[in-house]
Design an enzyme around this catalytic site. Sequence first.
Site, PDB file in Angstrom:
ATOM      1  N   TYR A 144       0.789  -1.241   0.000  1.00  0.00           N
ATOM      2  CA  TYR A 144       0.000   0.000   0.000  1.00  0.00           C
ATOM      3  C   TYR A 144       0.823   1.294   0.000  1.00  0.00           C
ATOM      4  O   TYR A 144       0.439   2.268   0.627  1.00  0.00           O
ATOM      5  CB  TYR A 144      -0.973   0.027   1.192  1.00  0.00           C
ATOM      6  N   HIS A 145       1.919   1.324  -0.750  1.00  0.00           N
ATOM      7  CA  HIS A 145       2.767   2.518  -0.760  1.00  0.00           C
ATOM      8  C   HIS A 145       3.112   2.981  -2.171  1.00  0.00           C
ATOM      9  O   HIS A 145       4.287   3.148  -2.503  1.00  0.00           O
ATOM     10  CB  HIS A 145       4.057   2.253   0.030  1.00  0.00           C
TER      11      HIS A 145
END
Length: 528
Positions: free
Chosen positions: A464-465
């Site tokens: 999730y980056h």
Amino acid sequence: MDQFDIIVIGGGSAGSAAAGRLAEDGARTVCLVEAGGTNDIVRVKTPGFMPFIPKSSNWRYDTVPQQGLNGRIGYQPRGRGLGGSSAINAMVYIRGHAFDYDQWAALGATGWSYADVLPYFKRSEGNERGGDEFHGGDGPLNVMDQRWPNVTSRRFVESATALQLPRTADFNGPDNEGFGLYQVTQKGGERWSAARAYVEPLRGRSNFDIRTGALVEKILIEEGRAVGVTIRCGRRRETLRARGGVVLSAGAFGSPQILMLSGIGPGAHLQEMGIAVARDHAGVGDNLQDHIDYVSSWETRSTDPFGDSFGGTWRMVKAIVEHRRRRTGIMTTCFAEAGGFWKSRPDLPAPDVQYHFVPAMLEDHGRTKVKGHGFSCHACVLRPESRGTVRLASSDAAAAPTIDPGFLTDERDMATLRAGVRMMHRIVAAPPLADYAGVDRHPVNLDDDAALDALIRSRADTVYHPVGTCRMGSDADAVVDPTLKLNGIDGLWVADASIMPRLVSGNTNAPSIMIGERAADFVKAALS
């Protein structure tokens, strides 16, 4: 038509910080435009309800089929509503390594070295441990130690220590190498999103207009300058004008999408979409980077970890009651309670693998229920070499963009992840975590490269980056310059993770907030 000095598009981590700092002194009128809602609900504000955050708070994007993941479609959750991804994340407070920012400066992001950004991290941070050389003690973003971590998480740290891996009490000092419990962005037992830190304290100010449920269709460009935005509120369209300019903070997927919808991006692609080209810029939507992550889990007879059982469910029911009454107890969990940073090779300038330990069994980003009790561990590649793209799937602003992270298309990433997974298994096999006699739910011969690679490609996905799609630099191909001004368009700044030239070695919420803080100063200077 409504008129403001500055319009900020997106109320996420960076957008909240930028809007709040621009509005706080009352010297200018600011409009914050956010497609989602306020996120002022129990399921968002209660940390332990993270697996049950409503669909309305998450864009829930998918990737295109990934060649490096056996053709699988990856999942890309992104925060929707005030706070953005800081309203749905695991609340881990990590800045990355000093090396990351010094590398940015070396790549042409002048003024973005670690020494340059540290004061902004400190300004944003309100660490309950107090301020010091590396930390702020009175900033708006509350940072605190976990008070009720699961015993299993503590044992993960002890197992890493048993292997002579370093232990640290502070991942945000001069070096992040080591293992420990993460600090979290919480306050008084509740999630402390960027919106709660920067936006909500200013709600009701006469110079600050907060508009939720407002989808930005495009930025208005007149004679080479951003002069406003068109928004859609349900079936109604409106035009908002900006005397000073526009700050775009829609994230690594949303910012390039809005730029392309506004005619700023790869010319041939825009023409294919039927969009008039205002600025032909090949770099918009390129350079997508993300932390590729492998997660495995172990089932235990012990009910120490969270789990799906009668006893586990009853424990959580009691915890919910406790949290509603006192904001204490295990419902303050961030789930990714412990972790660490590790070098796969001793000659590296900074750790290249990060671990997130979860005292529960995870499958498919928590979307698939797993019966019983156990724990999970993530291993991710911190500085991936694989690159991807974001493109338009439609000229409709409500349509999801086409996201292609290009996961594991560079073999160097696989080599790093392979080493990280092997170390992860060594930690789990060391006492005291080994005392649980956990049963590996995804067994593999760790000595067989081909077998391990096949397992990784069948299970790996984002942690999730996503960053990089509006790259900052001093070269002609950079999307924004080191003051975050968009190259070729006046009165337009981009302020979010999309401007990162390289992905930082850690979670991206704190760096995005830092970027928003800096953007506010750049805009103030430009308009003074």
